[in-house]
Design a protein around this motif. Structure first.
Motif, PDB file in Angstrom:
ATOM      1  N   UNK A  53       0.877  -1.170   0.000  1.00 19.68           N
ATOM      2  CA  UNK A  53       0.000   0.000   0.000  1.00 19.68           C
ATOM      3  C   UNK A  53       0.912   1.217   0.000  1.00 19.68           C
ATOM      4  N   UNK A  54       0.786   2.057  -1.013  1.00 17.13           N
ATOM      5  CA  UNK A  54       1.748   3.145  -1.202  1.00 17.13           C
ATOM      6  C   UNK A  54       1.046   4.459  -1.516  1.00 17.13           C
ATOM      7  N   UNK A  55       1.707   5.541  -1.142  1.00 15.29           N
ATOM      8  CA  UNK A  55       1.313   6.866  -1.613  1.00 15.29           C
ATOM      9  C   UNK A  55       2.260   7.210  -2.757  1.00 15.29           C
ATOM     10  N   UNK A  56       1.707   7.677  -3.863  1.00 15.27           N
ATOM     11  CA  UNK A  56       2.501   7.991  -5.047  1.00 15.27           C
ATOM     12  C   UNK A  56       2.274   9.451  -5.444  1.00 15.27           C
ATOM     13  N   UNK A 106       2.594   3.474   2.911  1.00 17.85           N
ATOM     14  CA  UNK A 106       1.720   4.250   3.769  1.00 17.85           C
ATOM     15  C   UNK A 106       0.667   3.333   4.365  1.00 17.85           C
ATOM     16  N   UNK A 107      -0.178   3.903   5.212  1.00 19.77           N
ATOM     17  CA  UNK A 107      -1.287   3.152   5.805  1.00 19.77           C
ATOM     18  C   UNK A 107      -2.597   3.658   5.221  1.00 19.77           C
ATOM     19  N   UNK A 125      -6.691  -3.246   4.774  1.00 19.90           N
ATOM     20  CA  UNK A 125      -5.899  -3.931   5.801  1.00 19.90           C
ATOM     21  C   UNK A 125      -5.086  -5.068   5.185  1.00 19.90           C
ATOM     22  N   UNK A 126      -4.214  -5.660   5.967  1.00 22.26           N
ATOM     23  CA  UNK A 126      -3.416  -6.785   5.480  1.00 22.26           C
ATOM     24  C   UNK A 126      -4.323  -7.949   5.103  1.00 22.26           C
ATOM     25  N   UNK A 172       6.921  -3.332   2.116  1.00 25.47           N
ATOM     26  CA  UNK A 172       6.924  -1.866   2.135  1.00 25.47           C
ATOM     27  C   UNK A 172       7.926  -1.294   1.142  1.00 25.47           C
ATOM     28  N   UNK A 173       7.456  -0.349   0.358  1.00 23.90           N
ATOM     29  CA  UNK A 173       8.358   0.448  -0.464  1.00 23.90           C
ATOM     30  C   UNK A 173       9.024   1.499   0.425  1.00 23.90           C
TER      31      UNK A 173
END
Length: 293
Positions: free
Chosen positions: A193-196, A212-213, A218-219, A227-228
């Motif tokens: 899960x990422x912010x781009x 990010x969260x 959820x997982x 995680x990136x």
């Protein structure tokens, strides 16, 4: 020089947030000032920043005149900071070593001048840097990597699916990516899960992101949430050959789980090499289809 230019403009979009009240408005302004200070190495803006202030349309990626929630502002800030950190790593030319795994690059990739380099960055870990030239104009890469991001699973077998979970303004998105098994299934399924954050200035584009969260994602059972770290792609026309594009990809990933470093290094460097191969094939097939039409 190109990276230094983009480091100067990161964070400037915060100055275009209007109609915000009280502390939130002040906080956004403070964030923009702080990011500019970091990028410039001091508090005095240079001539280029002043030019950007007068001609904000050069960025092509300003925040809309609207109100954002505290969480949305946090995502925007996180995307901007990911770009700052990633460009900072790329701009430091010291310590990079060529990855030398046997058979990593095919003969054709070596002939194209493709390179995978790596180094260890304090507080980040080992990062990988792909340098390739793609025989397509930058706009074609931008369309494929940004505008058609969710179709990547159709042409990159290392990616099962990418979904945009939320769009925030013109620059920022939250994504969920499900990666395929790797290294002969030694590395099981992972998701991210990422912010781009995407920024453009003229013919240059930077795509950056980090983990990010996001409460609505959820997982997942049976999938390890990796995680990136700060990561980015820099795209710009090749000097002297504007119909070709220089692509630099900084990759930083924590795969989580119990994996030997040798396996991790092999997977990440191979991921970059595979990506370059699959991207070229995708662009070539798309161009051939357009020519027939």
């Amino acid at each position: 020089m190109l990276l230094a230019t983009f480091k100067l403009c990161a964070g400037s979009s915060y100055r275009h947030v209007r109609n915000m009240k009280g502390l939130r408005h002040q906080a956004v302004l403070a964030i923009g000032q702080e990011l500019n200070w970091r990028a410039l190495g001091g508090p005095t803006p240079g001539a280029w920043i002043n030019q950007v202030r007068r001609r904000g349309s050069l960025l092509g990626s300003q925040l809309e005149d609207t109100l954002y929630s505290d969480q949305e502002l946090a995502y925007i800030q996180q995307g901007e900071e990911a770009m700052q950190r990633a460009l900072g790593i790329l701009s430091n030319q010291e310590g990079w070593k060529r990855e030398s795994q046997q058979g990593l690059l095919s003969a054709s990739q070596q002939a194209n001048g493709d390179e995978v380099l790596s180094k260890v960055v304090p507080d980040v870990g080992k990062v990988f840097r792909l340098e390739v030239v793609v025989d397509q104009p930058m706009e074609r890469l931008y369309e494929e990597l940004v505008e058609r991001m969710e179709t990547m699973g159709e042409w990159n077998p290392n990616v099962k699916e990418i979904k945009i979970l939320q769009k925030i303004g013109k620059d920022t998105v939250i994504t969920h990516e499900l990666a395929a098994e790797a290294a002969g299934n030694l590395v099981g399924p992972r998701d991210f899960v990422s912010v781009r954050c995407t920024k453009r200035r003229g013919s240059m584009c930077v795509l950056a992101g980090m983990a990010t969260r996001f409460e609505e994602m959820p997982e997942q059972k049976g999938v390890i949430r990796a995680e990136h770290g700060p990561t980015c792609m820099v795209l710009h026309p090749l000097a002297g050959s504007p119909s070709k594009t220089k692509l630099t990809w900084l990759l930083s990933i924590d795969l989580k789980g119990w994996l030997p470093k040798t396996i991790i290094n092999q997977v990440l460097s191979q991921t970059q090499v595979d990506f370059a191969n699959h991207l070229r094939k995708r662009l070539e097939s798309s161009s051939a289809l357009e020519a027939r039409c």
